[in-house]
Design a protein around this motif. Structure first.
Motif, PDB file in Angstrom:
ATOM      1  N   GLU A   1       0.830  -1.209   0.000  1.00 44.99           N
ATOM      2  CA  GLU A   1       0.000   0.000   0.000  1.00 44.99           C
ATOM      3  C   GLU A   1       0.864   1.260   0.000  1.00 44.99           C
ATOM      4  OE1 GLU A   1      -2.227  -3.197   2.336  1.00 44.99           O
ATOM      5  OE2 GLU A   1      -0.175  -2.497   2.089  1.00 44.99           O
ATOM      6  N   LEU A   2       1.984   1.220   0.733  1.00 44.18           N
ATOM      7  CA  LEU A   2       2.873   2.386   0.799  1.00 44.18           C
ATOM      8  C   LEU A   2       3.630   2.543  -0.516  1.00 44.18           C
ATOM      9  CD1 LEU A   2       3.501   4.584   2.765  1.00 44.18           C
ATOM     10  CD2 LEU A   2       5.312   3.188   3.739  1.00 44.18           C
ATOM     11  N   ASP A   3       4.061   1.427  -1.108  1.00 46.10           N
ATOM     12  CA  ASP A   3       4.673   1.472  -2.443  1.00 46.10           C
ATOM     13  C   ASP A   3       3.748   2.165  -3.439  1.00 46.10           C
ATOM     14  OD1 ASP A   3       7.209   0.516  -2.322  1.00 46.10           O
ATOM     15  OD2 ASP A   3       6.723  -1.545  -2.833  1.00 46.10           O
ATOM     16  N   GLU A   4       2.491   1.743  -3.433  1.00 49.61           N
ATOM     17  CA  GLU A   4       1.515   2.289  -4.388  1.00 49.61           C
ATOM     18  C   GLU A   4       1.294   3.778  -4.162  1.00 49.61           C
ATOM     19  OE1 GLU A   4      -3.142   1.558  -5.736  1.00 49.61           O
ATOM     20  OE2 GLU A   4      -2.171   0.196  -4.320  1.00 49.61           O
ATOM     21  N   LEU A   5       1.283   4.206  -2.883  1.00 46.99           N
ATOM     22  CA  LEU A   5       1.088   5.615  -2.569  1.00 46.99           C
ATOM     23  C   LEU A   5       2.228   6.456  -3.137  1.00 46.99           C
ATOM     24  CD1 LEU A   5      -0.576   7.751  -1.007  1.00 46.99           C
ATOM     25  CD2 LEU A   5       0.906   7.320   0.945  1.00 46.99           C
ATOM     26  N   VAL A   6       3.487   6.013  -2.959  1.00 50.91           N
ATOM     27  CA  VAL A   6       4.640   6.762  -3.470  1.00 50.91           C
ATOM     28  C   VAL A   6       4.614   6.806  -4.993  1.00 50.91           C
ATOM     29  CG1 VAL A   6       7.158   6.818  -3.622  1.00 50.91           C
ATOM     30  CG2 VAL A   6       6.058   6.245  -1.455  1.00 50.91           C
ATOM     31  N   VAL A   7       4.339   5.666  -5.623  1.00 45.82           N
ATOM     32  CA  VAL A   7       4.326   5.610  -7.087  1.00 45.82           C
ATOM     33  C   VAL A   7       3.234   6.510  -7.649  1.00 45.82           C
ATOM     34  CG1 VAL A   7       3.873   4.100  -9.049  1.00 45.82           C
ATOM     35  CG2 VAL A   7       5.369   3.330  -7.211  1.00 45.82           C
ATOM     36  N   ARG A   8       2.072   6.511  -7.015  1.00 46.76           N
ATOM     37  CA  ARG A   8       0.968   7.348  -7.507  1.00 46.76           C
ATOM     38  C   ARG A   8       1.283   8.839  -7.372  1.00 46.76           C
ATOM     39  NH1 ARG A   8      -4.098   8.848  -8.469  1.00 46.76           N
ATOM     40  NH2 ARG A   8      -5.360   9.803  -6.843  1.00 46.76           N
ATOM     41  N   ALA A   9       1.912   9.217  -6.260  1.00 40.73           N
ATOM     42  CA  ALA A   9       2.225  10.645  -6.042  1.00 40.73           C
ATOM     43  C   ALA A   9       3.319  11.126  -6.983  1.00 40.73           C
ATOM     44  CB  ALA A   9       2.637  10.870  -4.592  1.00 40.73           C
ATOM     45  N   THR A  10       4.138  10.220  -7.524  1.00 44.49           N
ATOM     46  CA  THR A  10       5.287  10.629  -8.341  1.00 44.49           C
ATOM     47  C   THR A  10       5.130  10.224  -9.803  1.00 44.49           C
ATOM     48  OG1 THR A  10       6.436   8.600  -7.694  1.00 44.49           O
ATOM     49  CG2 THR A  10       6.867  10.577  -6.376  1.00 44.49           C
ATOM     50  N   ARG A  11       3.898  10.067 -10.262  1.00 43.85           N
ATOM     51  CA  ARG A  11       3.689   9.779 -11.681  1.00 43.85           C
ATOM     52  C   ARG A  11       4.170  10.962 -12.515  1.00 43.85           C
ATOM     53  NH1 ARG A  11      -0.411   5.890 -12.459  1.00 43.85           N
ATOM     54  NH2 ARG A  11       0.086   4.140 -11.071  1.00 43.85           N
ATOM     55  N   ARG A  12       4.726  10.662 -13.683  1.00 46.68           N
ATOM     56  CA  ARG A  12       5.193  11.749 -14.562  1.00 46.68           C
ATOM     57  C   ARG A  12       4.022  12.566 -15.108  1.00 46.68           C
ATOM     58  NH1 ARG A  12       8.976   9.292 -18.973  1.00 46.68           N
ATOM     59  NH2 ARG A  12       7.804   7.374 -18.570  1.00 46.68           N
ATOM     60  N   ASP A  13       2.887  11.927 -15.310  1.00 46.86           N
ATOM     61  CA  ASP A  13       1.698  12.635 -15.801  1.00 46.86           C
ATOM     62  C   ASP A  13       0.987  13.259 -14.602  1.00 46.86           C
ATOM     63  OD1 ASP A  13      -0.600  13.560 -16.913  1.00 46.86           O
ATOM     64  OD2 ASP A  13      -1.267  11.634 -17.740  1.00 46.86           O
ATOM     65  N   PRO A  14       0.924  14.595 -14.506  1.00 50.58           N
ATOM     66  CA  PRO A  14       0.305  15.221 -13.322  1.00 50.58           C
ATOM     67  C   PRO A  14      -1.160  14.841 -13.135  1.00 50.58           C
ATOM     68  CG  PRO A  14       1.538  16.838 -14.623  1.00 50.58           C
ATOM     69  CD  PRO A  14       1.458  15.597 -15.451  1.00 50.58           C
ATOM     70  N   SER A  15      -1.868  14.512 -14.228  1.00 50.14           N
ATOM     71  CA  SER A  15      -3.306  14.265 -14.126  1.00 50.14           C
ATOM     72  C   SER A  15      -3.637  13.001 -13.339  1.00 50.14           C
ATOM     73  CB  SER A  15      -3.919  14.178 -15.526  1.00 50.14           C
ATOM     74  OG  SER A  15      -3.409  13.064 -16.231  1.00 50.14           O
ATOM     75  N   VAL A  16      -2.674  12.084 -13.190  1.00 45.17           N
ATOM     76  CA  VAL A  16      -2.957  10.847 -12.460  1.00 45.17           C
ATOM     77  C   VAL A  16      -2.384  10.873 -11.042  1.00 45.17           C
ATOM     78  CG1 VAL A  16      -3.141   9.439 -14.525  1.00 45.17           C
ATOM     79  CG2 VAL A  16      -0.907   9.753 -13.474  1.00 45.17           C
ATOM     80  N   ARG A  17      -1.800  11.998 -10.635  1.00 47.03           N
ATOM     81  CA  ARG A  17      -1.385  12.155  -9.240  1.00 47.03           C
ATOM     82  C   ARG A  17      -2.584  12.615  -8.409  1.00 47.03           C
ATOM     83  NH1 ARG A  17       3.178  16.407 -10.750  1.00 47.03           N
ATOM     84  NH2 ARG A  17       4.329  15.173 -12.290  1.00 47.03           N
ATOM     85  N   PRO A  18      -2.490  12.568  -7.076  1.00 45.89           N
ATOM     86  CA  PRO A  18      -3.502  13.249  -6.259  1.00 45.89           C
ATOM     87  C   PRO A  18      -3.594  14.716  -6.666  1.00 45.89           C
ATOM     88  CG  PRO A  18      -2.133  11.835  -4.885  1.00 45.89           C
ATOM     89  CD  PRO A  18      -1.510  11.835  -6.257  1.00 45.89           C
TER      90      PRO A  18
END
Length: 682
Positions: free
Chosen positions: A250-267
């Motif tokens: 769950e923590l891995d997924e949180l970091v990966v989601r926050a650091t996506r290169r495409d801003p639209s798929v970040r929080p």
């Protein structure tokens, strides 16, 4: 800046702020421990690089950004007290005066400990995101989130500093598409590619800070700033578990989601990131832990100061990478900052200076006639006495004038009257104070009747005597108070403090409280009225609190097998347990007859989530007609039923008599022990 740093020690800025010891040095500024000599409190003074201090556009932008940052009232934001420019013979010194945090930075913790325990990393990140959430609510983007800008003070308080500073520096003689300002190890891809930054850029940087806390190192390193910038644009940030074992998925997924290169798929912003962090922490069963204060950065008392660090990565300018793809990267040539302008020091040729007035040559002394008689010795002594008397008379007159002037200055010349300021516009009030040789300290305060930017009162009041150069607090109306913006998930104490600071009265009403999947029970859900609504001073603002997760209805599992029913209950958060057996004519033995509480009962977070599962003990009656009476009776008794055999014709009773009918129809479900009557002819 490095050569200038030693010279600034002991400098008094604008007759108020004394610079003492350097705390830290960066690419665009240096931070000093100083003293506010009027309030006698330690402060942190950030002095801008001399290249920026002479740039008028930078100074204007710095003032605007400082005002915006000063309006951020949040316990996790470093307070901004003042901003100004000290005009000196060797050039201007632009500076910010900020809250002094006695402690150190997150960088110091990482230097000391390396990778942090997961509960500690989340306990540090939560106040960082809370500070960013408050900034994003106020439409303010930080642009330079990194461990050096995260301060840890007494009691483990975590605060974020330097809000708006990068934006101010970025406007000093640069173009947004040619020069990038920031710390490349934490830059979002869109900042590298286009120079644009929004709330999602701060989310990316905060994700990298979490990555570094979990692994002890940032995801990208390189020999040059540009090599690191390229990797932000062209590579995906890896999961922390690739560098450190034991990190939950769950923590891995949180970091990966926050650091996506495409801003639209970040929080979408820090508030969304904060809510996701709290959900992950709750799912992992982790609780906040105390944050350690870096021991090497704590100054016990003034003036025992902290040493400056030179190994922290600086905020710096790099050229923009315009091709935001995975392909070859195109780099524009770097443009040099614009000239310092008229405020900077410049060299002038002597020939350019205006002509100086010429004095007439001294008149030549007339030669004494040869026949003139020489003065006697007595005449010479008399003339010498007169000259000495004249000299002493002049000396005495100068001393008397000096003593008299000094006495006047000490008695009344040092003092001036506070002018009438109430009812004046802010600009007019500042002008009057400058004329009176006083300094204005502007404080905005809501008011029901006084128009915006008009002075309500001053402290001291008009007519008061004050030393020249002292500070007068000017209370200026900000108009009707507005309901403040409080982030969902904030504590009740923080919400009440923000409401009181807005000159409104916090209130509670259980009828507006509601359930929430995202906000934990007891934390702020929303404000009523909504943020931004203007009210009269002292008006109530109701704080709606979360009642926790909404109630969940017990599912209908009757008729299911025991295993299937247990799985369904656990999926919905219930705790199934064996409730024994119960008769149900609808379901065969071994199937679920009912639950306790019954299906459809709603249970909230405060209720017990235990659900008893009762299995059916019904017996399905078999078909025994046309069988011998003895065999039929045996079959029924083995099922758990009672049996009675009746013979119709007289003289019957043979064991081999054939059953012609049974009282319980075949296929019906009856309770254990039910009597079944078998009818035979003989």
């Amino acid at each position: 800046m490095e050569s200038r740093g030693a010279e600034l020690s002991g400098t008094l800025l604008e007759r108020r702020y004394r610079i003492d010891t350097m705390i830290a040095r960066g690419g665009m500024s240096s931070v000093y421990l100083g003293l506010d000599t009027r309030l006698e409190r330690p402060v942190a003074i950030k002095v801008m690089d001399s290249r920026l201090s002479g740039d008028r556009s930078f100074l204007d932008r710095l003032e605007r950004e400082a005002r915006t940052a000063a309006r951020l009232h949040h316990p996790s934001v470093v307070g901004v007290y003042d901003q100004g420019v000290d005009h000196r013979e060797d050039g201007e010194i632009a500076y910010l005066v900020m809250e002094y945090i006695e402690g150190g930075t997150l960088r110091d913790v990482l230097h000391e400990r390396g990778e942090l325990p997961i509960p500690l990393a989340l306990s540090v990140l939560e106040p960082i995101l809370a500070a960013l959430a408050a900034a994003h609510e106020a439409a303010l983007v930080h642009r330079d989130i990194k461990p050096e800008n995260v301060l840890i003070g007494r009691g483990g308080t975590v605060k974020v500093g330097d809000f708006g500073l990068v934006k101010a520096i970025a406007g000093a003689g640069t173009t947004s598409d040619s020069v990038i300002l920031g710390t490349v190890a934490y830059l979002a891809p869109e900042q590298v590619a286009t120079g644009a930054a929004d709330a999602r850029s701060d989310v990316y940087s905060a994700g990298l800070v979490l990555f570094e806390m979990l692994t002890g190192t940032p995801p990208y390193t390189g020999d040059t700033a540009l090599s690191v910038a390229y990797r932000h644009v062209n590579n995906d940030v890896p999961a922390p578990s690739t560098l450190r074992q034991g990190i939950p998925a769950e923590l891995d997924e949180l970091v990966v989601r926050a650091t996506r290169r495409d801003p639209s798929v970040r929080p979408s912003d820090a508030t969304a990131f904060l809510n996701e962090l709290r959900r992950v922490r709750s799912a992992l069963g982790l609780h906040p832990v105390p944050v350690p204060v870096p021991p090497s950065k704590v100054a016990a008392k003034l003036p025992s100061y902290k040493p400056a660090r030179d190994d922290d990565p600086p905020t710096e300018q790099i050229t923009a990478i315009t091709d935001y793809t995975d392909g070859p990267t195109v780099v524009k040539p770097r443009q040099q900052p614009a000239s310092a302008g008229p405020m900077g020091t410049r060299t002038m040729n002597r020939s350019d200076l205006p002509a100086m007035p010429q004095h007439p040559p001294p008149a030549e002394a007339e030669p004494e006639p040869a026949q003139q008689q020489q003065p006697s010795k007595r005449q010479r002594e008399r003339a010498r006495g007169k000259r000495l008397a004249l000299i002493w008379s002049i000396v005495i007159m100068v001393l008397v004038a000096g003593v008299g002037g000094t006495a006047w200055w000490l008695a009344s010349g040092r003092f001036t009257d506070v002018p009438v300021l109430a009812g004046q516009t802010l600009v007019k009030a500042q002008e009057r104070l400058r004329t009176a040789d006083l300094v204005a300290k502007v404080v905005h305060e809501p008011h029901d009747e006084v128009p915006i930017d008009e002075v309500i009162r001053s402290d001291p009041q008009s007519g008061s005597k004050m030393l020249r150069g002292n500070e007068v607090t000017v209370i200026v109306s900000s108009g009707l108070p507005e309901v403040p913006r409080v982030v969902a998930g904030a504590s009740l104490t923080d919400a009440e403090q923000a409401i009181r600071e807005a000159k409104l009265q916090p209130a509670q009403n259980a009828s507006v409280n509601d359930y929430s999947v995202e906000v934990p029970e007891g934390f702020v859900l929303r404000l009523v009225p909504d943020p931004g609504v203007k009210l009269k001073v002292g008006s109530p603002v109701t704080i709606a609190l979360s009642k926790g997760k909404p109630p969940v209805a017990v599912p209908a599992v009757a008729g299911m097998t025991k295993e299937t029913a247990y799985a369904e209950l656990r999926r919905l958060g219930f705790e199934p347990e064996d409730g024994g057996q119960d008769f149900s004519a609808d379901y065969e033995a071994g199937r679920v007859a009912r639950t306790d509480p019954p299906a459809g009962t709603k249970l909230d977070s405060k209720s017990s989530r235990r659900v008893k599962v009762l299995l059916s003990n019904a017996i399905t009656v078999p078909n025994v007609t046309n069988q011998k009476a003895s065999d039929a009776a045996k079959t029924l008794r083995e099922k758990g039923l009672d049996v009675e055999v009746r013979h119709v014709l007289p003289g019957g009773g043979r064991d081999d008599a054939t059953v012609v009918s049974q009282s319980a129809a075949p296929g019906t479900r009856v309770k254990p022990g039910t009597k079944v009557v078998l009818t035979c002819l003989f």
